[in-house]
Structures are given as C-alpha cells and as structure tokens.
Design a protein around this motif. Sequence first.
Motif, PDB file in Angstrom:
ATOM      1  N   LYS A 174       0.666  -1.101   0.013  1.00 39.71           N
ATOM      2  CA  LYS A 174      -0.113  -0.025   0.018  1.00 39.71           C
ATOM      3  C   LYS A 174       0.905   1.332   0.136  1.00 39.71           C
ATOM      4  O   LYS A 174       1.631   1.439   1.039  1.00 39.71           O
ATOM      5  CB  LYS A 174      -0.757  -0.017   1.277  1.00 39.71           C
ATOM      6  CG  LYS A 174      -1.905   0.948   1.304  1.00 39.71           C
ATOM      7  CD  LYS A 174      -2.851   1.210   2.641  1.00 39.71           C
ATOM      8  CE  LYS A 174      -3.897   2.271   2.202  1.00 39.71           C
ATOM      9  NZ  LYS A 174      -4.758   2.170   3.488  1.00 39.71           N
ATOM     10  N   PRO A 175       0.632   2.098  -1.027  1.00 39.72           N
ATOM     11  CA  PRO A 175       1.753   3.111  -1.118  1.00 39.72           C
ATOM     12  C   PRO A 175       1.176   4.220   0.081  1.00 39.72           C
ATOM     13  O   PRO A 175       0.275   4.393   0.498  1.00 39.72           O
ATOM     14  CB  PRO A 175       1.139   4.140  -2.436  1.00 39.72           C
ATOM     15  CG  PRO A 175       0.616   2.844  -3.363  1.00 39.72           C
ATOM     16  CD  PRO A 175       0.125   1.797  -2.370  1.00 39.72           C
ATOM     17  N   ASP A 176       2.167   4.785   0.693  1.00 48.72           N
ATOM     18  CA  ASP A 176       2.214   5.503   1.880  1.00 48.72           C
ATOM     19  C   ASP A 176       1.977   6.745   1.658  1.00 48.72           C
ATOM     20  O   ASP A 176       2.621   7.818   1.131  1.00 48.72           O
ATOM     21  CB  ASP A 176       3.419   5.615   2.610  1.00 48.72           C
ATOM     22  CG  ASP A 176       3.461   5.839   4.204  1.00 48.72           C
ATOM     23  OD1 ASP A 176       2.254   6.398   4.363  1.00 48.72           O
ATOM     24  OD2 ASP A 176       4.105   4.995   5.022  1.00 48.72           O
ATOM     25  N   ALA A 177       0.890   7.434   2.208  1.00 53.18           N
ATOM     26  CA  ALA A 177       0.424   8.858   2.064  1.00 53.18           C
ATOM     27  C   ALA A 177       1.195   9.865   2.907  1.00 53.18           C
ATOM     28  O   ALA A 177       1.189  11.052   2.678  1.00 53.18           O
ATOM     29  CB  ALA A 177      -1.128   8.851   2.522  1.00 53.18           C
ATOM     30  N   GLU A 178       1.935   9.322   3.730  1.00 54.52           N
ATOM     31  CA  GLU A 178       3.105  10.134   4.305  1.00 54.52           C
ATOM     32  C   GLU A 178       4.206  10.292   3.691  1.00 54.52           C
ATOM     33  O   GLU A 178       5.357  11.194   3.945  1.00 54.52           O
ATOM     34  CB  GLU A 178       3.549   9.279   5.945  1.00 54.52           C
ATOM     35  CG  GLU A 178       2.525   9.325   6.820  1.00 54.52           C
ATOM     36  CD  GLU A 178       3.005   8.732   8.023  1.00 54.52           C
ATOM     37  OE1 GLU A 178       4.158   8.141   8.144  1.00 54.52           O
ATOM     38  OE2 GLU A 178       2.109   8.243   9.066  1.00 54.52           O
ATOM     39  N   VAL A 179       4.617   9.612   2.581  1.00 57.93           N
ATOM     40  CA  VAL A 179       5.552   9.731   1.740  1.00 57.93           C
ATOM     41  C   VAL A 179       5.164  10.547   0.377  1.00 57.93           C
ATOM     42  O   VAL A 179       5.950  11.483  -0.053  1.00 57.93           O
ATOM     43  CB  VAL A 179       6.032   8.318   1.369  1.00 57.93           C
ATOM     44  CG1 VAL A 179       7.366   8.226   0.129  1.00 57.93           C
ATOM     45  CG2 VAL A 179       6.726   7.495   2.438  1.00 57.93           C
TER      46      VAL A 179
END
Length: 390
Positions: A174-179
């Motif tokens: 899951k791609p990280d929304a913090e990145v």
Amino acid sequence: MAKKQEYSNESIVSLKGADRVRKRPAVIFGSDGVEGCAHAIFEILSNSIDEAREGYGTRITLTRFKDGSIQVEDGGRGIPVDYNAKEQRYNWELVFCEMYAGGKYTAGEDNYEYSLGLNGLGLCATQYASEWMTADVWRDGFHYHIDFKKGEPVGDLKKEPATRRKTGTTIRWKPDAEVFTDVNVPAAYFLDTMKRQAVVNAGLELVLVDETGPEKTTTTFCYQKGIEDYVNEIAGLDGLTPVVYCESTAMARDREDQPEYKVKMSAAFCFSNKTQLLEYYHNSSWLEHGGSPDRAVRTAFVNQIDAFLKNKGLYKKGESKITFADVQDCLIYVSNSFSTRTSYENQTKKAITNKGVAQVMTEFLKHNLEVYFLEKPDEAQKLCQQVLIN
C-alpha cells in the motif's frame, strides 16, 4: 526575529535506511506526488516483465484493491530470498532493504540481457515508500513469506514446503500517504501502462483486476505480434499503405573510449492521411520524451523520402526540401529497442541519450526504408506524394 540555527560541523547529517526514500521520494521516483507513486508501481511491474522476457512466465496479474493496496503476481523463477553465503546476508534483506542490490548487475552475462532497470533501486525503494508490503515467493520447492511496515521488516522470513508446483513472486503493498502527497493513481494509468507493456512484449498476457469499483472488473491485454499488431490496430482500415515490420541487431558504441554493447531493434510503421502516431520504447519503457530513437527516425525518414523524391523528379522547381513535420503528419510509427548498455535521461526513464543507439537505429531504418522503396515502388510513390502534399 528568531535567531537562525548555527551552521556547524554538527549540521551535516546523512539519511539512513528507509529515510533515504521516505524523506526524499522525488529523487528516486521523479516526484513526491501521484506521478511518483505511479512510477513506484511500474518498478514492481517491470521486475515481473523482465522475468517474462527472459522466458519465465507468460502471464502477469496486477490487482487494485479497495483498501488502496496493489498486488503484482507473476509466474517467474521467484526472487531468491534465502541465505547468500557470498554476501553473508539473507537475499531478502538485500533486495527489499538495501539500495543498489539485485540480480541485474551481471546483465548480458548470466541473465537479464535486456532489462527495464539495472539500478537495483525499484523494489527496495517501493518497499521503503510503502505503508506496508508483503512478499510471497515460490521457488526451490519452498514458499517464502516476509512482511514489512513503513520500510522496516516485521518478523523473520517464513519458509515452508510449497503446496504448489509452479514458481513465482507475489508482491502486495500500500503506497504510503506520508511519503507521497497523492496516492490515488487513476485507473487510466493502470490501463495505459498494462496495454503498453503488452504491445512491446509480444505474446505476454497482462491482466488488470480492479476491485475498487462497485463491481470487480478484469481486463486482459495481449498482442501476439507485438508492435506490428498494435500499428495495424491504430491504422485500422484507413491506412494509406500496409504495415511494414522490420527487426535487426547491431553493436554500438557511445564513445571511442567506451566498450561496445548490443542493440536489438524492431520497428513497425505505415502511412495514413487520417492518423499519425510516434511511439518509442526502450527495454520496454515508454520513452515519452524520446531521445535517441526519436533522432534516428527523424533523420532516416527525411533522408530516404527526400532521396526518393529527388530520384523520381517529384519535387517541383524551386520547391523546398521536405521536413520531418511533413512526414510526421501521415506517419504511424512505433519502435521497440533494447540495449545491454542504456543511458536514461533520469531515473523515470522517459528518454535515452545513447549516441550509439541513435546511430545504429538510423542506419537500420535507412536500410529498411531503402529496401521497402525498391520492393514496393507503388506504395513508396503514394506515401511520398502524401508527404509532398503535407
């Protein structure tokens, strides 16, 4: 006014581990927005495509889940993840947690003669940029499983006898929304990317499963003759000339003091007074900005069409020489090239800069156009006259 912090010896710090990607994703992926997130997806997909091109697996499935995670499943050999005596570390640590580690640095010797990426960055960087990632590998009669969270491994490598005979790798993350500032990669990107990879990998079946909508959908892409079938699809029944397909290999060199490398080239083209298209692919990457293949097609087509017009006396008195803009207005052209040494403009692989590739592709196209014009003079006359009209 607040006093500025002193710039001293202690001000210099180095990013370590996952922070090398998580704090500066644009350096690796070209952007910290949705384009960078999309490029991370392509990095995982490209590893599976490299395996298929080497002859391991004929089907790749990419799945989009409702929770925003993505999964890529292939039928390749399976990533080596067990203990590496030479490196004195487990391979899963190297490929998932170490930048510049992978099995492609010996490209052209043992495996991956032509690969989308040789930097050893994609899998590790995507793992670092993920909220979580799971990896399942089937090889050597075993099933391996490892979990990661925000760039760090969770627990140890799990190894058990495989309950299935086939080999392969399944990565879900899951791609990280913090990145990334935006992780909502549009459906159009997946459809476009999967189709393009089917076009340049003849016979490879790419399946897109989308579970994000009200109903689950499955879309399959496969072009048995690759770019030749694709150009025929684009031209439809409106082609001015039939599709020409040609392929060859050559040795190239970018500079006299640098070693030679191998280039494999193929091109498919036809002429149409209703449709025009230029698309370049290198090592399966779509070269949105072209580079070397674009220089080759511009030089070769103008040179050979101009020579034909002069030879047949088709120029009117005082008429200026044709330009590539005249040719492009009626040209449908797709090239698919590979090289064992590739200089990309940047990590996102949207253009290549190899002088050697430009040179050998120019000669390749000139030769095949010359043969085509000799063997099909009526078609040559028709297309050249259309270029003059343009």
